[in-house]
Write a protein that holds these residues in place. Structure first.
Motif, PDB file in Angstrom:
ATOM      1  N   LYS A 142      78.925  -9.199  53.101  1.00 32.10           N
ATOM      2  CA  LYS A 142      80.507  -8.612  53.056  1.00 32.10           C
ATOM      3  C   LYS A 142      79.971  -8.576  51.394  1.00 32.10           C
ATOM      4  CE  LYS A 142      82.369  -9.881  57.418  1.00 32.10           C
ATOM      5  NZ  LYS A 142      83.146 -10.030  58.779  1.00 32.10           N
ATOM      6  N   ILE A 143      80.277  -7.913  50.951  1.00 32.29           N
ATOM      7  CA  ILE A 143      79.828  -7.446  50.189  1.00 32.29           C
ATOM      8  C   ILE A 143      81.530  -7.124  48.773  1.00 32.29           C
ATOM      9  CG2 ILE A 143      78.734  -6.478  47.449  1.00 32.29           C
ATOM     10  CD1 ILE A 143      76.493  -5.467  49.247  1.00 32.29           C
TER      11      ILE A 143
ATOM     12  N   ASP B 177      75.057  -3.042  42.752  1.00 31.99           N
ATOM     13  CA  ASP B 177      74.054  -3.502  41.991  1.00 31.99           C
ATOM     14  C   ASP B 177      72.877  -4.938  42.061  1.00 31.99           C
ATOM     15  OD1 ASP B 177      71.209  -4.046  40.224  1.00 31.99           O
ATOM     16  OD2 ASP B 177      72.811  -3.700  38.551  1.00 31.99           O
ATOM     17  N   LEU B 178      71.809  -4.165  43.243  1.00 38.52           N
ATOM     18  CA  LEU B 178      70.876  -5.333  44.362  1.00 38.52           C
ATOM     19  C   LEU B 178      69.967  -6.061  42.987  1.00 38.52           C
ATOM     20  CD1 LEU B 178      70.310  -2.592  47.084  1.00 38.52           C
ATOM     21  CD2 LEU B 178      72.011  -4.263  47.376  1.00 38.52           C
TER      22      LEU B 178
ATOM     23  N   ARG C 256      63.881  -5.196  53.442  1.00 37.40           N
ATOM     24  CA  ARG C 256      64.061  -5.863  55.277  1.00 37.40           C
ATOM     25  C   ARG C 256      65.416  -5.556  55.016  1.00 37.40           C
ATOM     26  NH1 ARG C 256      60.562  -7.180  59.794  1.00 37.40           N
ATOM     27  NH2 ARG C 256      62.695  -8.353  60.552  1.00 37.40           N
ATOM     28  N   LYS C 257      66.326  -4.887  54.333  1.00 33.54           N
ATOM     29  CA  LYS C 257      67.683  -5.070  53.914  1.00 33.54           C
ATOM     30  C   LYS C 257      68.501  -4.285  54.754  1.00 33.54           C
ATOM     31  CE  LYS C 257      67.995  -8.020  50.576  1.00 33.54           C
ATOM     32  NZ  LYS C 257      67.151  -8.654  49.998  1.00 33.54           N
ATOM     33  N   PHE C 258      69.193  -3.962  55.041  1.00 35.19           N
ATOM     34  CA  PHE C 258      70.215  -2.722  55.329  1.00 35.19           C
ATOM     35  C   PHE C 258      72.110  -1.853  54.899  1.00 35.19           C
ATOM     36  CE2 PHE C 258      67.229  -2.298  58.735  1.00 35.19           C
ATOM     37  CZ  PHE C 258      66.704  -1.194  58.714  1.00 35.19           C
ATOM     38  N   LEU C 259      71.877  -1.714  53.875  1.00 35.08           N
ATOM     39  CA  LEU C 259      73.595  -1.793  53.533  1.00 35.08           C
ATOM     40  C   LEU C 259      73.865  -0.262  54.245  1.00 35.08           C
ATOM     41  CD1 LEU C 259      74.484  -2.944  50.626  1.00 35.08           C
ATOM     42  CD2 LEU C 259      71.584  -2.051  50.667  1.00 35.08           C
ATOM     43  N   PHE C 260      75.432  -0.530  54.238  1.00 34.66           N
ATOM     44  CA  PHE C 260      76.016   0.030  55.265  1.00 34.66           C
ATOM     45  C   PHE C 260      78.109   0.529  54.396  1.00 34.66           C
ATOM     46  CE2 PHE C 260      77.961  -2.546  57.883  1.00 34.66           C
ATOM     47  CZ  PHE C 260      76.766  -3.887  58.535  1.00 34.66           C
TER      48      PHE C 260
ATOM     49  N   TRP D 180      79.229  -3.764  52.840  1.00 38.58           N
ATOM     50  CA  TRP D 180      78.535  -4.863  53.769  1.00 38.58           C
ATOM     51  C   TRP D 180      77.060  -4.636  53.785  1.00 38.58           C
ATOM     52  CZ3 TRP D 180      80.233  -6.711  59.369  1.00 38.58           C
ATOM     53  CH2 TRP D 180      81.920  -6.869  59.260  1.00 38.58           C
ATOM     54  N   MET D 181      75.804  -5.933  53.719  1.00 35.65           N
ATOM     55  CA  MET D 181      74.790  -5.360  53.280  1.00 35.65           C
ATOM     56  C   MET D 181      73.853  -6.761  54.891  1.00 35.65           C
ATOM     57  SD  MET D 181      71.958  -6.578  50.919  1.00 35.65           S
ATOM     58  CE  MET D 181      71.556  -8.501  50.740  1.00 35.65           C
ATOM     59  N   ALA D 182      73.296  -6.444  55.507  1.00 28.49           N
ATOM     60  CA  ALA D 182      72.270  -6.531  56.495  1.00 28.49           C
ATOM     61  C   ALA D 182      70.820  -6.953  56.423  1.00 28.49           C
ATOM     62  CB  ALA D 182      72.351  -6.064  57.850  1.00 28.49           C
TER      63      ALA D 182
END
Lengths: 120, 396
Positions: B193-194, B227-228, B166-170, B179-181
């Protein structure tokens, strides 16, 4: 070979020149009007290809909005220069290889007036 | 109730089939949706519902607003499409009933979206107001609003993709950040804020089954990778200066990174401002090749088995499609489908590819093995083509 000036210029160009006099202040003078087929192509280009960044409705995308209210304070000639040369260090590319100065002036003027829609 | 409706539609089907022309907005007989999809009709705010088994158009759904830049994702049951329109419209389409199920205007100007791995959240990437909004997939009620605040105000967001858990990257276009939500713990996201990606990220994608997020950069030659699987999350630069020493051409259409599948151990993707497809090793992240092509690539799409990649091009060279063999890394076929080839979509196992030819008002269907044109279909200024199989892919 000698031709009367009127024949070379043609009625369309004379009309454009006459129109240009009225718009002399905005630097329109002297530029030929694109003909009907060219106008159709320019409308398509602006809506579809400028639209890639500015939106097909020209209300902006990655590029800025280009609606009359966004361009109200902008000089037609300066806008035409931007179209032809792009803006260095931004994604706005130069369109000089595809557009003449007359094309760019026509587009700039129409953007300020409210750009026409494509007709099928 | 729903089932009865479908059954009734099933009974009515022979009548519909007997009518001349194609059924429009008529409910379908009981059927699956795994071979369905939609084609965006850019200028008319409509979509076509297509069937890749019949190789045909089943109907048209209108009223979707400004679709001048549109994309779609699918519910995990493959019944509903979520269409993200330029005007901030988020439209949920029912492919079986061939109608709009729900529609909201969620922003002023949007660019795309994604659906969470559990199918419950739909996220939309907005230019205006800059940020990401997230909605319940079932109801389209708003769950979260994530403004992309930076020093310059609100940044346009691009490259929105779902990641496992349940993650979103943008990416933030002006701010140049990734960023990641994270919705792992409910509907209130943890926003991370990566880090700094570089100048003007223009698109992003999830690779390697959900492990890697990559943002392409418009403002410099290079890419940004996250790299997640590594904690803490950080942005690493890859391919810095890939076009060094070469003159960058003006770019008349932003490339896309979608379809950037690993093929034959390498990634094939568009060079920005060069007539090249770039090849990067999938383990070392080093550039291993540059393949000269017809123009500036827009989409570089790998056939699902990875043997070929299909490439379309930016204006003014956008009448052409090229096929690259990933073993020899050479162009093996050049097609000229017609003016303004905008998008390509492979069937789930890749035996067909559907190609939209906007200015010819046509969709071309090719056999991807014989490379022969199988069929053409009429469409009004077609752009994006999206098949329901996307429902089961991470990071689209």
């Amino acid at each position: 070979m000698k031709f009367p000036a009127r024949k070379i210029l043609g009625p369309g160009l004379l009309l454009a020149l006459a129109g240009g006099l009225a718009l002399a202040g905005s630097g329109w003078a002297g530029a030929a009007q694109p003909d009907a087929a060219r106008v159709k192509a320019l409308i398509h280009l602006v809506r579809q290809d400028c639209g890639s960044c500015h939106g097909m409705t020209l209300k902006g995308g990655l590029g800025k909005p280009l609606l009359p209210q966004n361009l109200a304070g902008r000089d037609t000639e300066a806008l035409a220069e931007i179209i032809l040369d792009g803006i260095p260090d931004t994604p706005m590319p130069p369109w000089r290889t595809e557009l003449s100065r007359a094309d760019a002036l026509w587009i700039a003027r129409k953007l300020k007036e409210g750009f026409p829609h494509e007709t099928p | 109730m729903k089932r009865r409706d479908i059954l009734r539609a099933g009974l009515a089907a022979p009548l519909a089939a007997a009518l001349p022309g194609r059924a429009s907005a008529m409910p379908m007989p009981m059927r699956g949706t795994g071979d369905l999809g939609i084609v965006i009709e850019r200028a008319t705010g409509s979509v076509l519902v297509i069937d890749t088994t019949q190789m045909d158009i089943l109907g048209r759904i209108g009223g979707l607003g400004d679709l001048s830049h549109a994309s779609a994702v699918f519910s995990r049951d493959e019944r509903y499409a979520y269409v993200f329109g330029r005007d901030g419209g988020l439209t949920m389409l029912d492919l079986l009933e061939m109608k709009i199920a729900r529609r909201i205007i969620q922003g002023g100007n949007s660019i795309g979206g994604a659906i969470s791995d559990d199918g419950r959240l739909v996220a939309v990437s907005n230019y205006k107001p800059g940020g990401v909004k997230v909605f319940h997939a079932a109801t389209l009620e708003q769950v979260a609003d994530i403004p992309a605040k930076w020093a310059g105000g609100l940044s346009k967001t691009v490259g929105l993709a779902d990641a496992p858990g349940r993650k979103f990257l943008f990416s933030l276009f002006e701010a140049g950040e990734i960023w990641m939500a994270d919705f792992a713990h409910g509907n209130k996201p943890r926003v991370i804020k990566i880090g700094k990606a570089g100048k003007w990220p223009y698109d992003g994608l999830i690779a390697q089954g959900g492990r890697i997020y990559i943002a392409g950069l418009f403002g410099e030659d290079g890419m940004a990778k996250v790299d997640l699987w590594q904690e803490p999350l950080k942005v690493e630069r890859i391919l810095d200066g890939y076009g060094r020493g070469e003159k960058k051409l003006p770019v008349y259409k932003m490339p896309h990174l979608e379809g950037w599948t690993e093929a034959a151990g390498a990634f094939f993707f568009p060079a920005v401002g060069h007539h090249e497809v770039l090849v990067m090793d999938g383990r070392t992240w080093q550039l291993t090749g540059k393949i000269p092509v017809h123009g500036q690539p827009v989409f570089v799409m790998a056939r699902p088995d990875g043997r070929h990649v299909w490439v379309n091009f930016a204006h003014p060279l956008n009448d052409t499609v090229q096929v690259i063999d990933t073993m020899s890394r050479k162009v093996i076929k050049t097609f000229t489908p017609g003016p303004a080839v905008l998008h390509m979509e492979f069937t789930p196992r890749g035996e067909q590819v559907w190609v939209s030819v906007r200015d010819k008002n046509q969709i071309n269907i090719y056999d991807t093995h014989s490379l022969e044109l199988l069929r053409t279909l009429e469409a009004k200024a077609p752009s994006g083509i999206f098949l329901t199989a996307r429902a089961h892919k991470i990071g689209l």
